[in-house]
Design an enzyme around this catalytic site. Structure first.
Site, mmCIF file in Angstrom:
data_model
loop_
_atom_site.group_PDB
_atom_site.id
_atom_site.type_symbol
_atom_site.label_atom_id
_atom_site.label_comp_id
_atom_site.label_asym_id
_atom_site.label_seq_id
_atom_site.Cartn_x
_atom_site.Cartn_y
_atom_site.Cartn_z
ATOM 1 N N ASN A 1 0.820 -1.218 0.000
ATOM 2 C CA ASN A 1 0.000 0.000 0.000
ATOM 3 C C ASN A 1 0.843 1.251 0.000
ATOM 4 O OD1 ASN A 1 -0.298 1.731 2.729
ATOM 5 N ND2 ASN A 1 0.407 -0.346 3.198
ATOM 6 N N ASN B 1 4.007 5.488 15.884
ATOM 7 C CA ASN B 1 4.243 4.916 14.561
ATOM 8 C C ASN B 1 5.553 5.435 13.999
ATOM 9 O OD1 ASN B 1 4.304 4.226 11.880
ATOM 10 N ND2 ASN B 1 2.185 4.785 11.439
ATOM 11 N N PHE B 2 6.627 4.660 14.218
ATOM 12 C CA PHE B 2 7.931 4.983 13.641
ATOM 13 C C PHE B 2 8.219 4.006 12.511
ATOM 14 C CE2 PHE B 2 9.159 6.398 18.193
ATOM 15 C CZ PHE B 2 8.556 7.631 18.005
ATOM 16 N N CYS C 1 6.018 3.682 9.188
ATOM 17 C CA CYS C 1 5.494 3.821 7.836
ATOM 18 C C CYS C 1 6.617 4.120 6.833
ATOM 19 C CB CYS C 1 4.442 4.933 7.811
ATOM 20 S SG CYS C 1 3.696 5.105 6.192
ATOM 21 N N CYS D 1 18.368 -32.899 3.705
ATOM 22 C CA CYS D 1 18.131 -31.454 3.556
ATOM 23 C C CYS D 1 16.660 -31.085 3.683
ATOM 24 C CB CYS D 1 18.695 -30.971 2.224
ATOM 25 S SG CYS D 1 17.736 -31.511 0.795
ATOM 26 N N CYS E 1 6.900 -32.412 -1.869
ATOM 27 C CA CYS E 1 5.890 -33.467 -1.998
ATOM 28 C C CYS E 1 4.484 -32.923 -1.728
ATOM 29 C CB CYS E 1 6.186 -34.610 -1.024
ATOM 30 S SG CYS E 1 4.941 -35.917 -1.114
HETATM 31 C C1 LIG Z 1 -3.347 0.039 3.732
HETATM 32 C C2 LIG Z 1 -2.490 -0.023 4.966
HETATM 33 C C3 LIG Z 1 -2.394 1.089 5.786
HETATM 34 C C4 LIG Z 1 -1.605 1.047 6.921
HETATM 35 N N1 LIG Z 1 -1.572 2.133 7.730
HETATM 36 C C5 LIG Z 1 -0.870 2.086 8.876
HETATM 37 C C6 LIG Z 1 -0.910 3.175 9.789
HETATM 38 O O1 LIG Z 1 -1.593 4.178 9.591
HETATM 39 N N2 LIG Z 1 -0.188 3.088 10.919
HETATM 40 C C7 LIG Z 1 0.567 1.986 11.207
HETATM 41 O O2 LIG Z 1 1.189 1.958 12.273
HETATM 42 N N3 LIG Z 1 0.625 0.936 10.373
HETATM 43 C C8 LIG Z 1 -0.088 0.963 9.221
HETATM 44 N N4 LIG Z 1 -0.089 -0.143 8.402
HETATM 45 C C9 LIG Z 1 0.738 -1.303 8.754
HETATM 46 C C10 LIG Z 1 -0.063 -2.352 9.539
HETATM 47 O O3 LIG Z 1 -0.510 -1.855 10.769
HETATM 48 C C11 LIG Z 1 0.772 -3.610 9.819
HETATM 49 O O4 LIG Z 1 1.904 -3.262 10.598
HETATM 50 C C12 LIG Z 1 1.251 -4.321 8.576
HETATM 51 O O5 LIG Z 1 0.243 -4.306 7.590
HETATM 52 C C13 LIG Z 1 1.690 -5.778 8.824
HETATM 53 O O6 LIG Z 1 0.631 -6.591 9.289
HETATM 54 P P1 LIG Z 1 -0.195 -7.616 8.316
HETATM 55 O O7 LIG Z 1 0.784 -8.525 7.674
HETATM 56 O O8 LIG Z 1 -1.160 -8.286 9.245
HETATM 57 O O9 LIG Z 1 -0.896 -6.756 7.333
HETATM 58 C C14 LIG Z 1 -0.881 -0.120 7.241
HETATM 59 C C15 LIG Z 1 -0.991 -1.231 6.417
HETATM 60 C C16 LIG Z 1 -1.802 -1.212 5.306
HETATM 61 C C17 LIG Z 1 -1.937 -2.433 4.448
#
Ligand SMILES: Cc1cc2nc3c(=O)[nH]c(=O)nc-3n(C[C@H](O)[C@H](O)[C@H](O)COP(=O)(O)O)c2cc1C
Ligand SMILES: Cc1cc2nc3c(=O)[nH]c(=O)nc-3n(C[C@H](O)[C@H](O)[C@H](O)COP(=O)(O)OP(=O)(O)OC[C@H]3O[C@@H](n4cnc5c(N)ncnc54)[C@H](O)[C@@H]3O)c2cc1C
Ligand code: SF4
Lengths: 442, 440
Positions: free
Chosen positions: B73, B131-132, B134, B379, B386
């Site tokens: 995203n 949120n550190f 994104c 391994c 399978c």
């Molecule tokens: C469309 C979208 C928007 C997201 N927005 C945020 C957000 O605003 N803040 C945040 O901390 N994480 C955001 N995330 C990350 C998710 O909280 C999460 O950490 C990440 O998707 C991994 O988890 P999952 O594999 O279950 O999706 C977003 C993820 C997606 C797909």
């Protein structure tokens, strides 16, 4: 070359009645469950009369939680394994699967259902914990799918339960009726044993309730009574020759096939009269037991048959031939059946009219009448205040399954006039909840 | 019945399943519906100065018949005004006082951090998540993963928040870094009560071959996105484990990344997560998957005799070692169950071309391959390719009495040190002559 020969050994029987929905192995179950889309408000759930949370149990199978899958199924339907095998899934859950709209094979829900439930039956897994008894007692008449489902649910609600059954085995038409190539007697009885282990209730076999004294006795010792008595014997036709030897009712014939297939003698040429699912079963079973020719005669056009299309296809695949628009006027013979006389019909505005002078005979040595089952009004008249509808089905409140005598509740074939195991299972369970609401209302 | 109640650094929830901060937690309506369906907690869609998003925001990897095994995203934080979110948080807490509502936050200045923390606490949030993580858009503006990639900045901001916060503070980490334990330790140093990981991984999920632009396409162009969904679970699990084992981290972990069913969740817990968060799976299947997750977790705990989550949180950690501590005397060999084998011969070609030529074909009309035990190095490859459940199993061959690791080998001078060392593990191991390849 006939496909089937008269069986002489157990092995022959197994071949003649090979299961059309055999158990899946874990690999099949894994791949098949992977296909499920987990639809929102899934149409399959709505199509199941017991409302099993199908996407959930399929997902549980897929994530290796097979016990959880079985629990999900049994939470809604106590006949989980039997239903997975005998339900007409083509017109229920699987018929509703959204894949049908893309011409993709629908998920094999019935077989996945049996995979999960068979697993817990086989491993004798305990899935339910019962509450302490609530001090109330219910008698159940009839150990068919309706009665047993009612018993299980009542036990979960804390009732003491006793089941009275006329026959030697439990599960009613599930064991005495359902086609042997759909489910084996062993599977049916195994599920019953498992259910009794889970829910702890007694069934008194060879214990037909048939006198007014017995009824009075039950009324005195129980807080409520559930009627899961199903339907009666095959309804006879108003034609001469029915009492000839080898002219039999379909349910009686099928019961023999189910309980003692090796001793069931079918003739070389069998005529089955009727157009419902029971007629299809009787015809298929005759063919599989080695009849050289099996002819099915139905009084209206093919499209009007009550039987499901796939049931007719199944009968045809066993070698059965259909004749339509003809009604029997006499069974011919001298001590033994030698043939049956029919007259051609025309269906106009839904009414069947005979065509004068169109009589014809079919030579045969066995006639099977699949012309519907009688209702149990004789028995019902022993119960004070109990009413039934014109067609003989017990009158109940459509929501509560309570009869016109408030002490009695009823469900299954005796109420719905004859449907499927899954309907009886749904109604028995629902009736139990309503009995609880009635007896334990504040 | 086992008790599923979870407690992450003092934040309690009826079960360990939380929604991650993302579109499923965008509004009070959604969070309320999720709680009603059975979710134990929700981290609100990240709050801050509301953004403007692009139209066309997601891309995905489909693998064969499976859709969305990986999801990507380019969305930013919330685009809704703060006041609306605060009002809805308050309302949700009124209906669900025992469920966990955590406010995810992302702002810039110390003043903003102080203000927003107070605001969400007043609204009734049970905790905050910084949120550190994104990795797209917000990082260009010096926030999100830009902070997560600078341990010292991360530590400073965490301190700012701790100055005013009275509820537990979770720091959400970005996986877009070489060593996840550095920002994790910095969070602990800054006073964080817990960490959560992983946020999304910088990614391009595919390129439109006709329009020469990656997905998702915004008016003919695109940018890198953040990757998540089932495909990222292995990366998440490893990072969770790294943090859980690191002595300088030492604070509870909320596991995130690729969780779709009870098994995924249990894996996160076994590797040290105290609870889990889910985003993509809910975006794919809706809140209803919680039924399967709870039932599966309960069933697992019952089977194993676990009464509470603490009975197995981190239980796999003692079994995750550095490579040098693994027993080199352990020996397994593949075994094919001829009765289950369907004759696809995938194992044969995998071993023949991709491993150690340790599987032979019968050549007598049968299609069932056989293991050449002397050549099998154990391994696992054949058992992995399978397609039949439990057809190829790895069977232990050593007697379990010997235990010698690479470390032991080094200490005892038994390890190869020269290019042509006689002590090489593969010395004497049979391989066909090169030219034999052409004769076939
Ligand atoms: C469309 C979208 C928007 C997201 N927005 C945020 C957000 O605003 N803040 C945040 O901390 N994480 C955001 N995330 C990350 C998710 O909280 C999460 O950490 C990440 O998707 C991994 O988890 P999952 O594999 O279950 O999706 C977003 C993820 C997606 C797909
Ligand atoms: C030939 C045939 C094939 C069928 N095939 C299928 C199929 O493939 N799939 C499917 O879903 N359904 C099938 N059905 C229908 C299904 O079997 C019934 O709908 C279902 O069994 C009805 O359950 P029930 O409990 O209402 O009645 P029943 O199953 O008829 O059970 C009633 C029980 O009550 C007992 N009883 C009756 N009166 C008394 C009394 N006075 N005292 C004590 N006990 C009494 C009976 O002995 C019987 O055991 C078939 C039916 C028939 C006849
Ligand atoms: S009970 Fe019958 S209709 Fe319902 S899901 Fe099972 S097989 Fe389908």
């Amino acid at each position: 070359m006939p496909e089937f020969y008269p069986p002489t050994t157990e092995k022959d029987i197994e071949l003649a009645f090979g299961q059309i929905k055999p158990y899946m192995n874990p690999t099949m179950a894994h791949y098949e469950s992977s296909r499920c889309l987990f639809c929102y408000e899934a149409p399959c759930v709505k199509a199941c009369p017991t409302g099993i949370d199908i996407p959930l149990f399929i997902r549980q199978i897929n994530t290796g939680n097979v016990d959880g899958a079985a629990k999900t199924i049994y939470n809604s339907n106590y006949f989980g394994n039997i239903c997975g095998k005998v339900c007409p899934t083509e017109v229920l859950c699987e018929g509703a699967c959204v894949f049908n709209h893309q011409d993709v094979k629908p998920i094999e829900i019935g077989r996945l259902q049996s995979f999960a439930t068979h697993h817990v039956i086989e491993t004798e897994k305990n899935l339910f914990r019962l509450p302490p008894n609530n001090g109330k007692k219910v008698a159940i008449i009839g150990a068919g799918p309706a009665g047993i489902s009612c018993a299980c649910e009542l036990r979960q609600l804390g009732f003491e339960v006793e089941v009275f059954e006329a026959k030697k085995h439990p599960t009613g038409l599930a064991i005495y009726g359902c086609a042997p190539y759909k489910v084996t007697n062993e599977d049916v009885l195994d599920e019953m044993v498992w259910l009794q282990g889970q829910f702890g209730f007694e069934v008194l076999y060879n214990h037909k309730i048939e006198t007014a004294e017995q009824i009075k006795g039950l009324e005195a010792s129980y807080d409520a009574i559930f009627l899961g008595i199903g339907l009666g014997e095959t309804r006879s036709l108003d034609i001469p020759g029915q009492d000839l030897e080898n002219c039999v009712g379909a349910t009686e014939f099928i019961e023999q096939v189910k309980i003692n297939p090796l001793k069931t003698r079918v003739g070389k040429k069998v005529v089955v009269i009727g157009g419902g699912n029971t007629a299809m079963d009787a015809a298929s079973e005759s063919a599989r037991l080695g009849a050289e020719e099996v002819v099915l005669v139905y009084r209206r056009p093919k499209e009007n048959m009550g039987a499901y299309g796939f049931e007719y296809e199944l009968a045809k695949s066993a070698g059965v031939k259909g004749i339509f628009c003809a009604v029997p006027v006499a069974i011919i013979g001298n001590g033994q059946v030698e043939g049956a006389r029919f007259i051609k019909t025309k269906t106009e505005n839904g009414r069947v009219a005979m065509e004068k002078g169109s009589e014809f005979d079919i030579a045969c040595d066995t006639v099977i009448l699949a012309t519907g089952q009688e209702k149990m009004t004789g028995f019902l008249s022993l119960i004070e205040g109990l009413e039934w509808n014109k067609d003989g089905s017990i009158k109940v409140n459509a929501e509560t399954f309570q009869t016109t005598n408030p002490k009695y509740f009823a469900g299954g074939d005796a109420v719905n006039g004859g449907a499927e195991v899954v309907n009886a299972a749904a109604e028995g369970k629902q009736a139990a909840r309503r009995m609880d609401a009635f007896l334990n209302k504040a | 019945m086992p008790n599923l109640a979870a407690n992450l650094a003092g934040i309690r929830s009826p079960n360990p399943f939380w929604l991650a901060s993302a579109p499923p937690t965008n509004s009070g309506y959604q969070v309320m519906k999720a709680f009603d369906a059975g979710w134990g907690g929700a981290v609100w869609k990240t709050l801050g100065v509301p953004v403007i998003n692009t139209s066309s925001r997601y891309g995905a990897i489909h693998y064969r018949s499976n859709r969305m095994v990986g999801f990507n995203n380019i969305e930013l934080i919330t685009d809704r005004p703060l006041a609306d979110n605060l009002r809805e948080i308050e309302e949700v807490k009124k209906y669900f006082p025992n469920h966990a509502v955590i406010a995810s936050l992302m702002v810039e200045t110390k003043k903003e951090w102080h203000q927003i923390v107070k605001d969400v606490e007043n609204a009734g949030a049970d905790g905050v998540e910084l949120n550190f993580g994104c990795p797209h858009g917000m990082c260009e503006r010096g926030m999100g993963s830009a902070v997560g990639q600078e341990p010292s900045v991360l530590e400073t901001i965490t301190r700012w928040v701790k100055e005013v916060a009275t509820v537990p503070v979770i720091v959400k980490l970005t996986p877009n870094i070489t060593d996840i334990t550095e920002p994790a330790a910095a969070a602990a140093l800054g006073g964080a009560d817990a960490i959560s990981l992983i946020n999304t991984i910088q990614s391009i999920v595919g390129v439109d071959l006709d329009n020469f632009a990656p997905y998702p396409i915004v008016d003919g162009q695109s940018t890198n996105g953040g990757y998540c969904g089932p495909a990222v679970k292995p990366i998440a699990l490893n990072m969770v484990k790294n943090c859980a084992q690191h002595p300088k981290v030492g604070i509870p972990i909320s596991g995130i990344g690729g969780i779709e069913n009870w098994r995924d969740a249990v894996e996160h817990l076994l590797l040290g997560a105290t609870n889990v968060q889910v985003c993509t799976a809910v975006m794919h299947y809706g809140f209803g998957i919680i039924r399967e997750m709870i039932s599966g977790l309960e069933n697992y705990m019952q089977e194993k005799g676990f009464e509470k989550l603490d009975d197995f949180i981190g239980k796999a950690l003692p079994n995750v070692k550095t490579w040098e501590n693994l027993n080199l005397k352990y020996k397994v060999v593949a075994e094919i169950n001829a009765e289950k084998c369907i004759g696809c011969q995938l194992c044969y070609t995998a071993c023949e071309d991709g491993a150690h030529q340790a599987i032979s074909l019968p050549g007598n009309g049968s299609r069932i391959p056989a293991i050449i035990e002397e050549n099998c190095v154990g391994c696992n490859l054949c058992s992995l390719v399978c397609p039949v459940e439990e057809c190829i199993t790895m069977v232990r061959k050593d007697d379990g009495k010997e235990h010698e690791t690479w470390k032991d080998y080094m200490a005892a001078d038994k390890a190869p040190t020269q290019f042509n060392d006689d002590r090489a593990g593969g010395k004497g191991h049979w391989v066909p002559e090169p030219a034999a390849a052409l004769k076939q």
